[in-house]
Write a protein that holds these residues in place. Structure first.
Motif, PDB file in Angstrom:
ATOM      1  N   ASP A   1      70.238 -70.657  43.389  1.00  0.00           N
ATOM      2  CA  ASP A   1      70.998 -71.886  43.214  1.00  0.00           C
ATOM      3  C   ASP A   1      71.218 -72.595  44.551  1.00  0.00           C
ATOM      4  N   ILE A   2      71.570 -71.838  45.584  1.00  0.00           N
ATOM      5  CA  ILE A   2      71.768 -72.441  46.897  1.00  0.00           C
ATOM      6  C   ILE A   2      70.439 -72.968  47.435  1.00  0.00           C
ATOM      7  N   LEU A   3      69.370 -72.227  47.255  1.00  0.00           N
ATOM      8  CA  LEU A   3      68.053 -72.671  47.699  1.00  0.00           C
ATOM      9  C   LEU A   3      67.666 -73.969  46.996  1.00  0.00           C
ATOM     10  N   HIS A   4      67.921 -74.048  45.690  1.00  0.00           N
ATOM     11  CA  HIS A   4      67.627 -75.266  44.924  1.00  0.00           C
ATOM     12  C   HIS A   4      68.427 -76.452  45.485  1.00  0.00           C
ATOM     13  N   GLN A   5      69.698 -76.226  45.776  1.00  0.00           N
ATOM     14  CA  GLN A   5      70.533 -77.304  46.300  1.00  0.00           C
ATOM     15  C   GLN A   5      70.052 -77.765  47.671  1.00  0.00           C
ATOM     16  N   LEU A   6      69.608 -76.820  48.513  1.00  0.00           N
ATOM     17  CA  LEU A   6      69.093 -77.191  49.824  1.00  0.00           C
ATOM     18  C   LEU A   6      67.822 -78.023  49.715  1.00  0.00           C
TER      19      LEU A   6
ATOM     20  N   GLY B   1      68.768 -81.450  48.022  1.00  0.00           N
ATOM     21  CA  GLY B   1      69.543 -82.290  48.937  1.00  0.00           C
ATOM     22  C   GLY B   1      68.736 -82.726  50.140  1.00  0.00           C
ATOM     23  N   GLY B   2      67.950 -81.817  50.696  1.00  0.00           N
ATOM     24  CA  GLY B   2      67.188 -82.131  51.898  1.00  0.00           C
ATOM     25  C   GLY B   2      65.931 -82.920  51.633  1.00  0.00           C
ATOM     26  N   PHE B   3      65.272 -82.643  50.534  1.00  0.00           N
ATOM     27  CA  PHE B   3      64.010 -83.330  50.262  1.00  0.00           C
ATOM     28  C   PHE B   3      64.233 -84.562  49.399  1.00  0.00           C
ATOM     29  N   LYS B   4      64.670 -84.342  48.177  1.00  0.00           N
ATOM     30  CA  LYS B   4      64.763 -85.452  47.231  1.00  0.00           C
ATOM     31  C   LYS B   4      65.779 -86.493  47.677  1.00  0.00           C
ATOM     32  N   ASP B   5      66.999 -86.039  47.903  1.00  0.00           N
ATOM     33  CA  ASP B   5      68.058 -87.008  48.154  1.00  0.00           C
ATOM     34  C   ASP B   5      67.948 -87.663  49.528  1.00  0.00           C
ATOM     35  N   HIS B   6      67.488 -86.943  50.513  1.00  0.00           N
ATOM     36  CA  HIS B   6      67.439 -87.531  51.854  1.00  0.00           C
ATOM     37  C   HIS B   6      66.059 -88.109  52.201  1.00  0.00           C
ATOM     38  N   LEU B   7      65.027 -87.281  52.175  1.00  0.00           N
ATOM     39  CA  LEU B   7      63.711 -87.734  52.631  1.00  0.00           C
ATOM     40  C   LEU B   7      63.097 -88.809  51.742  1.00  0.00           C
TER      41      LEU B   7
END
Length: 62
Positions: free
Chosen positions: A5-10, A13-19
């Protein structure tokens, strides 16, 4: 070790939402809204054209 779950959120959050948002803003800034939408459509088309193979999950609707 990271829980799934934490890996999915990272990743989300890091790829989809930011990049992805950053690339969209960059393309609009450099090419203008109309041309940026054409570039994004071409990227979407290329991703959708990936040939399926065992182990690859394909989500045609996003």
């Amino acid at each position: 070790m990271l829980s799934p779950d934490i890996l999915h959120q990272l990743i989300k959050g890091g790829f989809k939402d930011h990049l992805v948002d950053w690339v969209k803003c960059y393309l609009i800034h450099v090419h203008g809204k109309t041309q940026a939408e054409k570039v994004l459509d071409k990227i979407d088309w290329q991703i959708a054209a990936v040939a399926p193979y065992t182990g690859l999950w394909h989500f045609p609707q996003g």
